[in-house]
Scaffold this active site. Structure first.
Site, short mmCIF file in Angstrom:
data_model
loop_
_atom_site.label_atom_id
_atom_site.label_comp_id
_atom_site.label_asym_id
_atom_site.label_seq_id
_atom_site.Cartn_x
_atom_site.Cartn_y
_atom_site.Cartn_z
CG HIS A 306 99.44 67.74 41.80
ND1 HIS A 306 99.27 68.32 43.02
CD2 HIS A 306 100.78 67.75 41.57
CE1 HIS A 306 100.44 68.68 43.52
NE2 HIS A 306 101.38 68.34 42.65
CG ASP A 363 106.88 64.73 37.39
OD1 ASP A 363 106.16 64.61 38.40
OD2 ASP A 363 108.08 65.09 37.43
C1 SDX Z 1 104.75 65.20 41.72
O1 SDX Z 1 102.62 66.74 45.92
C2 SDX Z 1 103.32 67.44 45.10
O2 SDX Z 1 103.35 68.66 45.13
C3 SDX Z 1 104.11 66.59 44.09
C4 SDX Z 1 104.87 67.37 43.00
C5 SDX Z 1 105.98 68.25 43.59
O3 SDX Z 1 106.35 69.24 42.92
O4 SDX Z 1 106.55 67.85 44.65
O5 SDX Z 1 103.95 68.18 42.28
C6 SDX Z 1 105.56 66.42 42.02
O6 SDX Z 1 104.92 64.21 42.38
C7 SDX Z 1 103.72 65.26 40.63
C8 SDX Z 1 102.91 63.94 40.49
C9 SDX Z 1 103.74 62.97 39.66
N1 SDX Z 1 103.08 61.62 39.66
C10 SDX Z 1 102.47 61.15 38.56
O7 SDX Z 1 102.36 61.76 37.51
C11 SDX Z 1 101.94 59.72 38.73
C12 SDX Z 1 100.52 59.63 38.14
N2 SDX Z 1 99.61 60.37 39.00
C13 SDX Z 1 98.90 59.65 40.01
O8 SDX Z 1 99.49 58.50 40.50
C14 SDX Z 1 98.18 60.53 41.02
O9 SDX Z 1 97.49 61.47 40.31
C15 SDX Z 1 99.00 61.23 42.10
C16 SDX Z 1 99.90 60.29 42.83
C17 SDX Z 1 99.82 62.34 41.53
C18 SDX Z 1 98.02 61.83 43.10
O10 SDX Z 1 97.41 60.78 43.75
P1 SDX Z 1 96.15 61.01 44.72
O11 SDX Z 1 95.98 62.42 45.09
O12 SDX Z 1 96.26 60.02 45.82
O13 SDX Z 1 94.94 60.69 43.79
P2 SDX Z 1 94.15 59.34 43.83
O14 SDX Z 1 95.11 58.22 43.65
O15 SDX Z 1 93.26 59.37 45.03
O16 SDX Z 1 93.27 59.47 42.48
C19 SDX Z 1 91.96 59.96 42.53
C20 SDX Z 1 91.27 59.22 41.37
C21 SDX Z 1 91.41 57.71 41.46
O17 SDX Z 1 90.32 57.14 40.76
P3 SDX Z 1 89.00 56.69 41.63
O18 SDX Z 1 89.47 55.78 42.73
O19 SDX Z 1 88.38 57.99 42.15
O20 SDX Z 1 88.11 56.00 40.62
O21 SDX Z 1 91.91 59.59 40.13
C22 SDX Z 1 92.52 58.44 39.55
C23 SDX Z 1 92.64 57.41 40.65
O22 SDX Z 1 92.63 56.09 40.11
N3 SDX Z 1 93.83 58.85 39.04
C24 SDX Z 1 94.37 58.46 37.89
C25 SDX Z 1 95.59 59.15 37.77
N4 SDX Z 1 95.76 59.93 38.86
C26 SDX Z 1 94.68 59.73 39.65
N5 SDX Z 1 93.93 57.59 36.95
C27 SDX Z 1 94.73 57.42 35.86
N6 SDX Z 1 95.91 58.06 35.68
C28 SDX Z 1 96.38 58.93 36.61
N7 SDX Z 1 97.53 59.55 36.46
#
Ligand code: SDX
Length: 436
Positions: A306, A363
């Protein structure tokens, strides 16, 4: 907290005021930065940028805190209902019994779609994704209620709200009915909001569907937990569109589109697909976690991570405990729930997830409950949109009442510097012959 900060650039020093929120969150006010220094700030994805001041919802991501108008989500989940929470998010205070009853009755009263609206459903293929139908039909509502475009009167806003909440539910139910080729069903005046949606989805001409209390309560809880979440992608979109003075229907329709993405609200259906794939393919949870850690795999553990929560998403905790309760009450056993729990356990003990503070989000478990109460997977994000409707409306109202400026971010240009048309054509290896 200091009242201002100093920014030193070369031999110049700029003073930036510090704005402090009611929960003591500090922010640098950079609204005069460009005028003073000629510089802007750059923050890809807005992870460090506040777009507005708001009174609706407070989140402390490090502590895993979520409050609606100051009330902890745990208390709202235990003591309130979706419509009562919606009323408070939109108008700022909990409604009296009389106000809540009127709100519920007004929503039912304004749930019918214009007969011409219903014809639009014939234009969509049966395989159309219901989020595509929802965004286009919500936008189309503005064609039928032009007097709600400008919202000159306070009562117009209330009418827009109850029409939007009532007809969003109808559009969702009808998009399901259209996909299964069954006739549309109207809401019952004696039913509450969530129960009525299930009634409108699953009643057939020869059999009335009255959802068991526990199932209706489970869906009501899902809606309540999704009702608002400060400046997430879709809510920021609603504020962005509303800042141009676009009407409420158009602004919310844009929010539906933003929510659809698999990184946002679309994640709930991706979680179920991921769990089902683990079950069907026999791939081990260990291998799935390993795949999620491989950057080049392009795969992410849906329902994990998140932008704001660097601790448990409090909504995930509530939904997880509700999963066990709801499945037990309806006597359902879902092997995907066991896989979800195994996956959560594996990820929470893996250095990659620990280091990045990746926890289950709202989710991760919501799809298990929705599946248990009979919601088809392609309707999961529609359920999220129905739940988020009050939050979008509340934020749109803040923009409209605040008379805020149109949202228009700047950029840092990284494209070609000044060049002529001819030099561009030569660079592209194109002849300079121009023929219009
Ligand atoms: C919602 O914003 C809100 O409030 C949203 C929400 C709401 O109520 O409106 O809470 C609802 O959208 C919840 C999120 C649902 N999405 C998912 O479950 C999709 C999977 N999650 C990711 O795609 C990610 O965690 C996000 C999109 C939720 C957040 O993305 P960020 O903040 O841009 O994080 P990032 O991509 O910069 O990740 C930081 C690191 C990265 O690795 P490095 O580059 O540091 O090596 O964490 C890794 C990412 O690759 N990472 C994950 C991951 N989430 C982040 N790696 C594997 N699996 C994951 N789910």
């Amino acid at each position: 907290m200091a009242q201002s900060a100093k920014l030193v650039v070369g031999d110049k020093t700029y003073e930036l005021p510090i704005v402090t929120g009611t929960e003591a969150e500090p922010a640098l006010d950079i609204s005069k930065l460009r005028a003073q220094s000629g510089m802007i700030t750059l923050d890809e994805g807005y992870g460090n940028t506040g777009s507005c001041e708001s009174k609706v919802t407070f989140i402390d991501g490090e502590q895993g805190i979520l409050r609606y108008r100051g009330i902890p989500i745990e208390e709202m989940a235990e003591k309130s209902s979706f419509l009562e929470s919606a009323y408070m998010l939109i108008w700022g205070e909990l409604p009296s019994e009389k106000e809540l009853t009127r709100f519920r009755d007004q929503i039912n009263e304004h749930s019918m779609l214009h007969e011409s609206m219903k014809m639009h459903f014939d234009g969509f293929p049966p395989t159309a994704h219901p989020m595509a139908i929802l965004s286009s039909m919500i936008n189309a509502l503005s064609c039928f209620y032009p007097h709600l475009d400008e919202l000159q009167e306070g009562r117009d806003f209330e009418e827009a709200v109850v029409r939007l909440m009532g007809q969003t539910r109808a559009i969702a139910a009808y998009s399901y009915k259209a996909s299964v080729g069954e006739p549309f069903v109207y809401p019952r005046p004696d039913m509450r909001y969530a129960a009525n949606l299930l009634h409108m989805m699953f009643t057939r001409p020869y059999r009335d569907y009255v959802p068991p209390t526990e199932i209706a309560e489970a869906l009501d809880l899902i809606f309540l937990l999704h009702a608002d979440h400060e400046q997430n992608c879709s809510t920021s979109t609603v504020r962005m569109v509303g800042s141009s003075r676009a009407n409420l229907f158009a602004s919310v329709a844009a929010g539906v589109c933003a929510l659809w993405g698999p990184l946002h609200g679309g994640a709930n259906q991706e979680v179920l697909r991921m769990l089902q794939e683990i079950k069907d393919s026999g791939i081990s949870v260990k291998n799935i976690v390993a795949k999620a850690k491989q950057k080049d795999s392009g795969f992410r553990l849906f329902g994990f991570g998140h932008r704001v929560y660097k601790n448990f998403d409090p909504r995930a905790k509530i939904i997880k405990s509700a999963c066990d309760r709801v499945l037990a009450k309806i006597g359902a056993v879902d092997p995907l729930l066991d896989i979800a729990k195994e996956l959560e356990e594996a990820a929470l003990h893996d250095e990659y997830f620990i280091e990045r503070k990746l926890y289950p989000n709202v989710d991760f478990y919501s799809g298990i409950i929705m599946r248990a109460i009979g919601i088809p997977i392609n309707m999961f994000t529609v359920m999220f949109a129905i739940g988020r409707m009050p939050g979008w409306i509340a934020n749109w109202k803040e923009v409209r009442e605040g008379n805020s400026r149109i949202n228009r971010p700047r950029q840092i240009y990284q494209g070609p510097t000044l060049r002529t048309y001819e030099s561009a054509r030569e660079k592209g290896g194109l002849s300079t012959v121009t023929s219009r």
